[in-house]
Design a protein around this motif. Structure first.
Motif, mmCIF file in Angstrom:
data_model
loop_
_atom_site.group_PDB
_atom_site.id
_atom_site.type_symbol
_atom_site.label_atom_id
_atom_site.label_comp_id
_atom_site.label_asym_id
_atom_site.label_seq_id
_atom_site.Cartn_x
_atom_site.Cartn_y
_atom_site.Cartn_z
ATOM 1 N N GLU A 115 -39.691 76.616 58.974
ATOM 2 C CA GLU A 115 -40.576 75.950 58.019
ATOM 3 C C GLU A 115 -41.652 75.156 58.747
ATOM 4 O O GLU A 115 -42.830 75.195 58.372
ATOM 5 N N ILE A 116 -41.278 74.479 59.825
ATOM 6 C CA ILE A 116 -42.248 73.716 60.617
ATOM 7 C C ILE A 116 -43.300 74.660 61.195
ATOM 8 O O ILE A 116 -44.504 74.379 61.132
ATOM 9 N N LEU A 117 -42.847 75.792 61.748
ATOM 10 C CA LEU A 117 -43.784 76.765 62.314
ATOM 11 C C LEU A 117 -44.720 77.331 61.247
ATOM 12 O O LEU A 117 -45.919 77.495 61.483
ATOM 13 N N LEU A 118 -44.174 77.621 60.068
ATOM 14 C CA LEU A 118 -45.009 78.132 58.982
ATOM 15 C C LEU A 118 -46.060 77.111 58.562
ATOM 16 O O LEU A 118 -47.220 77.465 58.320
ATOM 17 N N ARG A 119 -45.671 75.852 58.484
ATOM 18 C CA ARG A 119 -46.628 74.803 58.109
ATOM 19 C C ARG A 119 -47.721 74.654 59.169
ATOM 20 O O ARG A 119 -48.895 74.472 58.833
ATOM 21 N N GLN A 120 -47.342 74.742 60.437
ATOM 22 C CA GLN A 120 -48.332 74.654 61.512
ATOM 23 C C GLN A 120 -49.304 75.829 61.437
ATOM 24 O O GLN A 120 -50.511 75.651 61.587
ATOM 25 N N LEU A 121 -48.784 77.019 61.202
ATOM 26 C CA LEU A 121 -49.629 78.198 61.079
ATOM 27 C C LEU A 121 -50.566 78.082 59.889
ATOM 28 O O LEU A 121 -51.752 78.406 59.977
ATOM 29 N N GLU A 122 -50.023 77.583 58.794
ATOM 30 C CA GLU A 122 -50.821 77.401 57.580
ATOM 31 C C GLU A 122 -51.955 76.407 57.817
ATOM 32 O O GLU A 122 -53.079 76.626 57.386
#
Length: 128
Positions: A115-122
């Motif tokens: 989830e953290i990685l997805l938020r960073q990518l977003e």
């Protein structure tokens, strides 16, 4: 350049090279557990195949043997494996995720990190 497709034994040899940096065929062979250790000639054949696939390269010759090193990173080899796996499912991640969850191999901590990685990518894509 496209990443080479690696077999299980090729990945085990690559693991030895990623761990050591540089190694001879004998050193690669000795990195395997004594029980079920492949023969020297088997390792030699696979290393030469990896060289033909541009996954390893010779860095020097010492006496009558060569020293090899990985020419592809662990990260890029793992990404290729995951991409190949997802291709089997038509690019869909849900069946893979469901299996990981059901088998207990995907933890809540793993999900939080994802989830953290997805938020960073977003946020990176939003700032473009």
């Amino acid at each position: 350049m496209p990443q080479p497709k690696l077999t299980k034994l090729e990945l085990q040899i690559m693991d030895a090279l990623w761990a050591r940096g540089n190694a001879s065929i004998r050193e690669i062979q000795e990195s395997f557990p004594t029980k079920n250790r492949p023969a020297y000639t088997t390792i030699q054949t696979i290393v030469y195949r990896l060289e033909a696939k541009n996954a390893v390269r010779r860095v020097k010759k010492v006496g009558n043997f060569h020293i090899f090193q990985a020419a592809v990173s662990r990260d890029s080899a793992q990404r290729k494996l995951v991409d190949d796996l997802l291709a089997l499912f038509g690019g869909r991640t849900q069946p893979v995720m469901a299996h990981l969850i059901e088998s207990g191999k995907l933890t809540l901590e793993d999900v939080k990190e994802a989830e953290i990685l997805l938020r960073q990518l977003e946020s990176k894509e939003g700032s473009k």
